[in-house]
Design a protein around this motif. Structure first.
Motif, PDB file in Angstrom:
ATOM      1  N   ALA A 144       0.837  -1.193   0.000  1.00  0.00           N
ATOM      2  CA  ALA A 144       0.000   0.000   0.000  1.00  0.00           C
ATOM      3  C   ALA A 144       0.877   1.250   0.000  1.00  0.00           C
ATOM      4  O   ALA A 144       2.027   1.223   0.446  1.00  0.00           O
ATOM      5  CB  ALA A 144      -0.925  -0.004   1.217  1.00  0.00           C
ATOM      6  N   GLY A 145       0.330   2.359  -0.512  1.00  0.00           N
ATOM      7  CA  GLY A 145       1.062   3.616  -0.506  1.00  0.00           C
ATOM      8  C   GLY A 145       0.735   4.467  -1.718  1.00  0.00           C
ATOM      9  O   GLY A 145      -0.105   4.115  -2.544  1.00  0.00           O
ATOM     10  N   HIS A 146       1.401   5.621  -1.823  1.00  0.00           N
ATOM     11  CA  HIS A 146       1.285   6.489  -2.988  1.00  0.00           C
ATOM     12  C   HIS A 146       2.322   6.053  -4.022  1.00  0.00           C
ATOM     13  O   HIS A 146       3.495   5.843  -3.691  1.00  0.00           O
ATOM     14  CB  HIS A 146       1.533   7.953  -2.609  1.00  0.00           C
ATOM     15  N   TYR A 147       1.906   5.936  -5.273  1.00  0.00           N
ATOM     16  CA  TYR A 147       2.804   5.525  -6.353  1.00  0.00           C
ATOM     17  C   TYR A 147       2.762   6.546  -7.488  1.00  0.00           C
ATOM     18  O   TYR A 147       1.703   7.119  -7.781  1.00  0.00           O
ATOM     19  CB  TYR A 147       2.402   4.154  -6.905  1.00  0.00           C
ATOM     20  N   ARG A 148       3.904   6.743  -8.106  1.00  0.00           N
ATOM     21  CA  ARG A 148       3.980   7.549  -9.332  1.00  0.00           C
ATOM     22  C   ARG A 148       4.408   6.629 -10.476  1.00  0.00           C
ATOM     23  O   ARG A 148       5.322   5.815 -10.323  1.00  0.00           O
ATOM     24  CB  ARG A 148       4.948   8.710  -9.153  1.00  0.00           C
ATOM     25  N   ILE A 149       3.727   6.786 -11.617  1.00  0.00           N
ATOM     26  CA  ILE A 149       3.964   5.955 -12.794  1.00  0.00           C
ATOM     27  C   ILE A 149       4.396   6.850 -13.949  1.00  0.00           C
ATOM     28  O   ILE A 149       3.684   7.797 -14.302  1.00  0.00           O
ATOM     29  CB  ILE A 149       2.691   5.174 -13.191  1.00  0.00           C
ATOM     30  N   TRP A 150       5.551   6.564 -14.530  1.00  0.00           N
ATOM     31  CA  TRP A 150       6.005   7.247 -15.741  1.00  0.00           C
ATOM     32  C   TRP A 150       5.822   6.291 -16.918  1.00  0.00           C
ATOM     33  O   TRP A 150       6.335   5.164 -16.888  1.00  0.00           O
ATOM     34  CB  TRP A 150       7.468   7.644 -15.639  1.00  0.00           C
ATOM     35  N   VAL A 151       5.105   6.721 -17.940  1.00  0.00           N
ATOM     36  CA  VAL A 151       4.842   5.910 -19.125  1.00  0.00           C
ATOM     37  C   VAL A 151       5.526   6.574 -20.311  1.00  0.00           C
ATOM     38  O   VAL A 151       5.289   7.764 -20.586  1.00  0.00           O
ATOM     39  CB  VAL A 151       3.329   5.775 -19.387  1.00  0.00           C
ATOM     40  N   GLN A 152       6.364   5.830 -21.008  1.00  0.00           N
ATOM     41  CA  GLN A 152       7.149   6.388 -22.110  1.00  0.00           C
ATOM     42  C   GLN A 152       6.789   5.711 -23.428  1.00  0.00           C
ATOM     43  O   GLN A 152       6.816   4.468 -23.525  1.00  0.00           O
ATOM     44  CB  GLN A 152       8.643   6.234 -21.826  1.00  0.00           C
ATOM     45  N   VAL A 153       6.458   6.525 -24.413  1.00  0.00           N
ATOM     46  CA  VAL A 153       6.150   6.053 -25.760  1.00  0.00           C
ATOM     47  C   VAL A 153       6.896   6.940 -26.752  1.00  0.00           C
ATOM     48  O   VAL A 153       7.495   7.953 -26.372  1.00  0.00           O
ATOM     49  CB  VAL A 153       4.631   6.099 -26.043  1.00  0.00           C
ATOM     50  N   LYS A 154       6.826   6.561 -28.020  1.00  0.00           N
ATOM     51  CA  LYS A 154       7.510   7.341 -29.047  1.00  0.00           C
ATOM     52  C   LYS A 154       6.523   7.687 -30.157  1.00  0.00           C
ATOM     53  O   LYS A 154       5.749   6.837 -30.607  1.00  0.00           O
ATOM     54  CB  LYS A 154       8.695   6.549 -29.615  1.00  0.00           C
ATOM     55  N   ARG A 155       6.565   8.947 -30.588  1.00  0.00           N
ATOM     56  CA  ARG A 155       5.667   9.427 -31.644  1.00  0.00           C
ATOM     57  C   ARG A 155       6.416  10.439 -32.494  1.00  0.00           C
ATOM     58  O   ARG A 155       6.982  11.406 -31.969  1.00  0.00           O
ATOM     59  CB  ARG A 155       4.413  10.036 -31.033  1.00  0.00           C
ATOM     60  N   LYS A 156       6.444  10.207 -33.801  1.00  0.00           N
ATOM     61  CA  LYS A 156       7.129  11.093 -34.746  1.00  0.00           C
ATOM     62  C   LYS A 156       8.580  11.336 -34.350  1.00  0.00           C
ATOM     63  O   LYS A 156       9.094  12.451 -34.399  1.00  0.00           O
ATOM     64  CB  LYS A 156       6.380  12.421 -34.882  1.00  0.00           C
ATOM     65  N   GLY A 157       9.239  10.263 -33.919  1.00  0.00           N
ATOM     66  CA  GLY A 157      10.646  10.336 -33.582  1.00  0.00           C
ATOM     67  C   GLY A 157      10.957  10.948 -32.234  1.00  0.00           C
ATOM     68  O   GLY A 157      12.125  11.066 -31.861  1.00  0.00           O
ATOM     69  N   GLN A 158       9.947  11.311 -31.450  1.00  0.00           N
ATOM     70  CA  GLN A 158      10.153  11.961 -30.156  1.00  0.00           C
ATOM     71  C   GLN A 158       9.679  11.058 -29.031  1.00  0.00           C
ATOM     72  O   GLN A 158       8.569  10.521 -29.079  1.00  0.00           O
ATOM     73  CB  GLN A 158       9.405  13.299 -30.109  1.00  0.00           C
TER      74      GLN A 158
END
Length: 567
Positions: free
Chosen positions: A538-552
């Motif tokens: 249990a607790g507070h969580y931070r999620i970073w989601v990384q994708v790529k679009r148009k080379g960025q």
């Protein structure tokens, strides 16, 4: 005594050690974790043939020990599933036969599987049914990760019972040395009492010698477990220096304690590239978790890695660096580092180049709980998607990332979720995504205090390089693995990694996908990516989601609250 498990004979010494470790580890809780900080176990979601499988493996915290294997057949008709451990050192030739998992519900199979060796291993699943036969290999790090103590009450009770048994045994020995020599009807001689005392004395001496030897063995085995068998993460030294108006991050493996035990040794020349990178380093500023970077340092030599830092704000950062060894052993290295603030001109900032073209970073609002709400962190639950709670965030290119199909506003610890995210352009239409490091996306999850960290992929919580190494080892017909020349191996890997950096994006992704044949996880709609995961606490969580679009490379960030499950 020997025991047979899955047609393989287990030596009695291994059985004694298993019983010993089971006894000393049956009284308290696990203290440390291995490859993923605070997230033990492996979760895999894969398509093999006509079967779509969701696999959960919880390895034991002491070896020898049993792993809990759970398989959900999400698509396909399976009639039986077998599982067996395959160890990197002994390969397929030294592995036992499959144990059949037990059906426990609709399309769900479970079973306990003995892991008898420490180190890099894998679980091979064999699926059979009307939709054909398929095999899946899941990498598993089998290491002792728990140190436990016996409660005082239990120890006192065992001591009293042991003392009682010793007294009874001595009494029996004394009686057999005296009364045992009498024939029926014979009158007891005057020396009978002395014979009884002599027998009891000899019995006491023999039992004392046995107990002394047993105590010595117990202490030696416990010391070996604590100092040698117990997993200890590889220590690293991290520092930041300023050169040519740019901050340089240095990560160095600390080898000062290598002489203390074999479990602290690593073969640093035998690192494998994962997604084409020898190291994935994640930096997160604490305490607000408001600055994030995903870097890929260059290897300068076997122990030193360097990376140019992006324009991150100064402060104290948590560092998590993922590496994979030739054996398939995956490890997360942790440290804290103070990054100094640096004021440079706009021209210098524009001319600064990252060490790796796939490096990415994001600075956003700090993590925290809104003053007007309870259990609702920032960047979460700001919208409803198809009748379910959701969240959205603007990305750097003007598009938006949406957290789809969230089961509820507050999640439960230990429950398996499919975290699904979609990207829409400025007009609200589906935005097509490109492969990022050969996959549909990447995610990093961190608990607010840094005690839980994991680097996620669409196929699960394990390393692609580890799977490739173990699959190749299974295909090898030799009983014992022999490492190649260290210098040549290192040079070949460095050449491969350097070549990848020079290739056009499409050609690089094609090469990466070819090197990870089992990693395809195509979505029905090209603007989505999903990750299977179970929050361990249990607790507070931070999620970073990384994708790529148009080379960025685009990074979305979301917060969520996880509570203990309701009883």
């Amino acid at each position: 005594m020997n025991l047979t498990v899955s047609n393989k004979r287990i030596p009695s010494r291994v059985i004694r050690l298993a019983l010993f470790y089971s006894l000393i580890l049956s009284f308290t809780h696990s203290l440390i974790a291995t490859a993923h900080v605070g997230s033990s176990g492996v979760i895999v979601q894969k398509q093999v043939g006509k079967y779509q499988l969701l696999i959960s493996i919880k390895p034991p915290d002491v070896v020898p020990g049993t792993a809990i294997v759970t398989v959900f057949v999400e698509q396909g008709r399976a009639s039986s599933i077998g599982a067996r451990p395959i160890y990197f050192r002994s390969g397929d030739k030294g592995a036992p036969t499959h144990d059949i998992l037990k059906p426990v519900g609709d399309n769900r199979y479970e079973g306990d599987l003995w892991l008898m060796e420490s180190g890099s291993s894998s679980i091979e699943l064999s699926i059979d049914g009307p939709d054909g036969k398929q095999q899946v290999v899941v990498p598993v790090v089998a290491m002792a990760t728990a140190l436990r103590t016996m409660p005082e009450g239990t120890g006192f009770g065992l001591a009293v019972m042991g003392l009682l048994l010793v007294v009874m045994l001595i009494t029996i020995i004394g009686a057999s040395n005296s009364d045992g020599v009498l024939t029926p009807g014979q009158k007891a001689p005057a020396t009978l009492g002395r014979r009884r005392l002599v027998g009891m004395g000899v019995g006491l001496a023999v039992i004392a010698l046995i107990l002394t030897g047993w105590r010595s063995w117990w202490a030696s085995t416990a010391e070996d477990y604590r100092d040698v068998q117990l997993y200890r993460p590889t220590p690293i030294n991290t520092s930041v220096r300023i050169a040519n108006a740019q901050r340089q991050l240095t990560i160095q493996f600390d080898t000062t304690g290598f002489g203390t035990g074999r479990r602290t040794r690593r073969l640093f020349s035998f690192l494998l590239p994962d997604h084409g990178k020898l190291m994935h380093a994640f930096l997160v500023r604490t305490p607000g978790l408001d600055a994030f970077a995903h870097l890929h340092p260059n290897r300068r030599d076997s122990l030193d890695y360097e990376s140019a830092l992006p324009p991150l704000p100064g402060g104290k950062y948590l560092l998590y660096a993922d590496v994979v060894y030739r054996s398939g052993f995956a490890e997360t290295l942790t440290d804290t580092v103070e990054i100094p603030s640096l004021k440079i001109t706009a021209e210098a900032a524009a001319n600064a180049k990252p060490t790796d073209p796939d490096d990415s970073w994001l600075v956003t609002e700090p993590m925290g709980v809104k003053a007007s709400a309870v259990n609702i962190p920032h960047l979460d639950n700001d919208m409803v998607v198809c009748g379910k709670p959701g969240a959205s965030m603007k990305l750097a290119d003007g598009s938006s990332m949406i957290w789809m199909d969230k089961p509820s506003q507050i999640l439960e610890a230990g429950k398996l979720y499919s975290l699904k995210f979609a990207v829409a352009d400025a007009q609200g239409k589906a935005a097509s995504l490109e492969p990022y490091l050969g996959m549909g996306g990447h995610a990093a999850i961190l608990r607010s205090d840094g005690s839980v960290y994991i680097h996620l992929h669409p196929v699960g919580t394990y390393s692609m390089a580890a799977e490739g190494s173990l699959v190749n080892r299974i295909a090898d017909t030799t009983r014992t693995f022999h490492y190649p020349n260290a210098a040549r191996f290192k040079d070949s890997i460095d050449t491969y990694v350097a070549k990848l950096k020079t290739l056009p994006e499409a050609e690089k992704n094609k090469l990466l996908v070819a090197s990870m044949p089992g990693m395809s996880h195509a979505m029905k709609i090209n603007n989505m990516v999903e990750f299977p995961y179970a929050f361990p606490r249990a607790g507070h969580y931070r999620i970073w989601v990384q994708v790529k679009r148009k080379g960025q490379v685009l990074t979305g960030v979301f917060d969520t609250q996880v509570n203990e499950p309701l009883l």
